[in-house]
Structures are given as structure tokens and as C-alpha cells.
Design a protein around this motif. Structure first.
Motif, PDB file in Angstrom:
ATOM      1  N   VAL A  48       0.840  -1.197   0.000  1.00 26.51           N
ATOM      2  CA  VAL A  48       0.000   0.000   0.000  1.00 26.51           C
ATOM      3  C   VAL A  48       0.878   1.249   0.000  1.00 26.51           C
ATOM      4  CG1 VAL A  48      -1.641   1.347   1.371  1.00 26.51           C
ATOM      5  CG2 VAL A  48      -2.040  -1.092   0.989  1.00 26.51           C
ATOM      6  N   LYS A  49       1.944   1.238   0.797  1.00 23.26           N
ATOM      7  CA  LYS A  49       2.854   2.391   0.817  1.00 23.26           C
ATOM      8  C   LYS A  49       3.481   2.616  -0.560  1.00 23.26           C
ATOM      9  CE  LYS A  49       6.807   4.638   2.871  1.00 23.26           C
ATOM     10  NZ  LYS A  49       6.900   5.481   1.733  1.00 23.26           N
ATOM     11  N   ILE A  50       3.919   1.556  -1.199  1.00 19.63           N
ATOM     12  CA  ILE A  50       4.518   1.687  -2.526  1.00 19.63           C
ATOM     13  C   ILE A  50       3.503   2.252  -3.516  1.00 19.63           C
ATOM     14  CG2 ILE A  50       5.439   0.386  -4.493  1.00 19.63           C
ATOM     15  CD1 ILE A  50       6.724  -1.496  -2.350  1.00 19.63           C
ATOM     16  N   LEU A  51       2.281   1.729  -3.474  1.00 18.88           N
ATOM     17  CA  LEU A  51       1.237   2.228  -4.374  1.00 18.88           C
ATOM     18  C   LEU A  51       0.917   3.694  -4.094  1.00 18.88           C
ATOM     19  CD1 LEU A  51      -1.071  -0.909  -4.428  1.00 18.88           C
ATOM     20  CD2 LEU A  51       0.256   0.004  -6.347  1.00 18.88           C
ATOM     21  N   ARG A  52       0.885   4.073  -2.816  1.00 15.28           N
ATOM     22  CA  ARG A  52       0.662   5.485  -2.468  1.00 15.28           C
ATOM     23  C   ARG A  52       1.796   6.349  -3.001  1.00 15.28           C
ATOM     24  NH1 ARG A  52      -1.189   4.410   3.753  1.00 15.28           N
ATOM     25  NH2 ARG A  52      -3.427   4.274   3.371  1.00 15.28           N
ATOM     26  N   ASP A  53       3.025   5.884  -2.829  1.00 17.73           N
ATOM     27  CA  ASP A  53       4.183   6.638  -3.329  1.00 17.73           C
ATOM     28  C   ASP A  53       4.143   6.796  -4.846  1.00 17.73           C
ATOM     29  OD1 ASP A  53       5.108   6.905  -0.748  1.00 17.73           O
ATOM     30  OD2 ASP A  53       6.665   5.353  -0.933  1.00 17.73           O
ATOM     31  N   ARG A  54       3.482   5.885  -5.516  1.00 19.12           N
ATOM     32  CA  ARG A  54       3.344   5.955  -6.974  1.00 19.12           C
ATOM     33  C   ARG A  54       2.134   6.781  -7.399  1.00 19.12           C
ATOM     34  NH1 ARG A  54       4.932  -0.184  -8.862  1.00 19.12           N
ATOM     35  NH2 ARG A  54       7.096  -0.039  -8.193  1.00 19.12           N
ATOM     36  N   GLY A  55       1.452   7.381  -6.430  1.00 22.94           N
ATOM     37  CA  GLY A  55       0.378   8.312  -6.762  1.00 22.94           C
ATOM     38  C   GLY A  55      -1.035   7.806  -6.577  1.00 22.94           C
ATOM     39  N   HIS A  56      -1.219   6.582  -6.122  1.00 28.48           N
ATOM     40  CA  HIS A  56      -2.563   6.054  -5.900  1.00 28.48           C
ATOM     41  C   HIS A  56      -3.106   6.582  -4.573  1.00 28.48           C
ATOM     42  CE1 HIS A  56      -2.374   3.294  -9.283  1.00 28.48           C
ATOM     43  NE2 HIS A  56      -1.121   3.032  -8.918  1.00 28.48           N
ATOM     44  N   ASP A  57      -4.355   7.014  -4.583  1.00 28.10           N
ATOM     45  CA  ASP A  57      -5.003   7.564  -3.385  1.00 28.10           C
ATOM     46  C   ASP A  57      -5.697   6.417  -2.637  1.00 28.10           C
ATOM     47  OD1 ASP A  57      -6.116   9.156  -1.458  1.00 28.10           O
ATOM     48  OD2 ASP A  57      -7.551  10.139  -2.790  1.00 28.10           O
ATOM     49  N   ILE A  58      -4.986   5.839  -1.683  1.00 27.01           N
ATOM     50  CA  ILE A  58      -5.504   4.711  -0.918  1.00 27.01           C
ATOM     51  C   ILE A  58      -5.717   5.149   0.520  1.00 27.01           C
ATOM     52  CG2 ILE A  58      -5.052   2.356  -0.113  1.00 27.01           C
ATOM     53  CD1 ILE A  58      -3.225   2.046  -2.594  1.00 27.01           C
ATOM     54  N   THR A  59      -6.937   4.963   1.013  1.00 21.29           N
ATOM     55  CA  THR A  59      -7.242   5.296   2.401  1.00 21.29           C
ATOM     56  C   THR A  59      -7.163   4.037   3.250  1.00 21.29           C
ATOM     57  OG1 THR A  59      -9.606   4.925   2.100  1.00 21.29           O
ATOM     58  CG2 THR A  59      -8.809   7.176   1.746  1.00 21.29           C
ATOM     59  N   SER A  60      -6.896   4.230   4.527  1.00 21.89           N
ATOM     60  CA  SER A  60      -6.907   3.120   5.472  1.00 21.89           C
ATOM     61  C   SER A  60      -7.823   3.503   6.629  1.00 21.89           C
ATOM     62  CB  SER A  60      -5.506   2.783   5.964  1.00 21.89           C
ATOM     63  OG  SER A  60      -4.795   3.936   6.303  1.00 21.89           O
ATOM     64  N   THR A  61      -8.728   2.593   6.957  1.00 21.14           N
ATOM     65  CA  THR A  61      -9.709   2.829   8.005  1.00 21.14           C
ATOM     66  C   THR A  61      -9.665   1.683   9.000  1.00 21.14           C
ATOM     67  OG1 THR A  61     -11.126   3.861   6.338  1.00 21.14           O
ATOM     68  CG2 THR A  61     -12.154   3.276   8.433  1.00 21.14           C
ATOM     69  N   TRP A  62      -9.569   2.025  10.291  1.00 19.45           N
ATOM     70  CA  TRP A  62      -9.600   1.002  11.330  1.00 19.45           C
ATOM     71  C   TRP A  62     -11.034   0.545  11.542  1.00 19.45           C
ATOM     72  CZ3 TRP A  62      -5.620  -1.567  13.139  1.00 19.45           C
ATOM     73  CH2 TRP A  62      -4.351  -1.000  13.057  1.00 19.45           C
ATOM     74  N   LYS A  63     -11.229  -0.762  11.608  1.00 22.79           N
ATOM     75  CA  LYS A  63     -12.542  -1.361  11.864  1.00 22.79           C
ATOM     76  C   LYS A  63     -12.431  -2.288  13.062  1.00 22.79           C
ATOM     77  CE  LYS A  63     -14.562   0.193   8.073  1.00 22.79           C
ATOM     78  NZ  LYS A  63     -15.813   0.846   7.914  1.00 22.79           N
ATOM     79  N   HIS A  64     -13.567  -2.519  13.720  1.00 22.83           N
ATOM     80  CA  HIS A  64     -13.649  -3.458  14.842  1.00 22.83           C
ATOM     81  C   HIS A  64     -14.713  -4.491  14.514  1.00 22.83           C
ATOM     82  CE1 HIS A  64     -11.214  -1.017  17.605  1.00 22.83           C
ATOM     83  NE2 HIS A  64     -11.741   0.006  16.960  1.00 22.83           N
ATOM     84  N   HIS A  65     -14.383  -5.781  14.738  1.00 21.44           N
ATOM     85  CA  HIS A  65     -15.343  -6.854  14.505  1.00 21.44           C
ATOM     86  C   HIS A  65     -14.989  -8.032  15.409  1.00 21.44           C
ATOM     87  CE1 HIS A  65     -18.299  -9.185  12.342  1.00 21.44           C
ATOM     88  NE2 HIS A  65     -17.396 -10.147  12.153  1.00 21.44           N
ATOM     89  N   ASN A  66     -15.961  -8.485  16.174  1.00 23.80           N
ATOM     90  CA  ASN A  66     -15.751  -9.620  17.097  1.00 23.80           C
ATOM     91  C   ASN A  66     -14.560  -9.404  18.030  1.00 23.80           C
ATOM     92  OD1 ASN A  66     -17.944 -11.007  16.052  1.00 23.80           O
ATOM     93  ND2 ASN A  66     -16.702 -12.186  14.628  1.00 23.80           N
ATOM     94  N   GLY A  67     -14.413  -8.201  18.531  1.00 20.58           N
ATOM     95  CA  GLY A  67     -13.322  -7.895  19.453  1.00 20.58           C
ATOM     96  C   GLY A  67     -11.962  -7.758  18.801  1.00 20.58           C
TER      97      GLY A  67
END
Length: 79
Positions: A48-67
Motif C-alpha cells: 500500500v505504501k509503494i502504491l501510495r508513493d506511486r500516486g494512488h489515493d488509498i485510504t486506510s480505516t480502522w474497523k472493529h469486529h468480534n473484538g
């Protein structure tokens, strides 16, 4: 130095892994567990970091499921 990092990551895991991850993100979000089970990729955050460095707009969101807490990566459409 950054170029060497890109080359090493692609060479170590194979360019097809990078392509598979990008193709998946173009269709729908991706979690680390999905990357492991679908693509045998244990280094999703690095890709993901490499793709972001290449200009892709990638978001990361923390989720919670089953603890459990995990990150969901999503590629934003190009404008």
C-alpha cells in the motif's frame, strides 16, 4: 534509495502480487487477512505504501469486529 525499495519489493514478492493487489483495490476494499488468504501476501501495508508513493489515493480505516481491530484499505477513484 526509494527506487531500490520499489524494485526490491517487486522482486521479492513478484510483480504479479503488486498487480493483483492493485486490481483488487480498483474493484473493492481489501483487508490484511484477505490479502493473506487470496494472494498469500503478508506485507499488504508495504505494498500500500509503494502504491501510495506511486500516486494512488488509498485510504486506510480502522474497523472493529468480534473484538478484533483491523485495517481496511480502499482505493479512491481517480479524478
Amino acid at each position: 534509495m526509494q527506487t531500490d525499495l520499489f524494485y526490491q519489493a517487486e522482486k521479492a514478492e513478484g510483480k504479479s502480487t503488486m498487480s493483483q493487489i492493485l486490481n483488487r483495490l480498483e474493484r473493492k476494499p481489501l483487508t490484511t487477512w484477505e490479502a493473506i488468504t487470496l494472494y498469500n501476501c503478508t506485507r499488504l501495508a508495504a505494498y500500500v505504501k509503494i502504491l501510495r508513493d506511486r500516486g494512488h489515493d488509498i485510504t486506510s480505516t480502522w474497523k472493529h469486529h468480534n473484538g478484533k481491530r483491523f485495517t481496511v484499505y480502499e482505493l479512491k477513484p481517480a479524478k
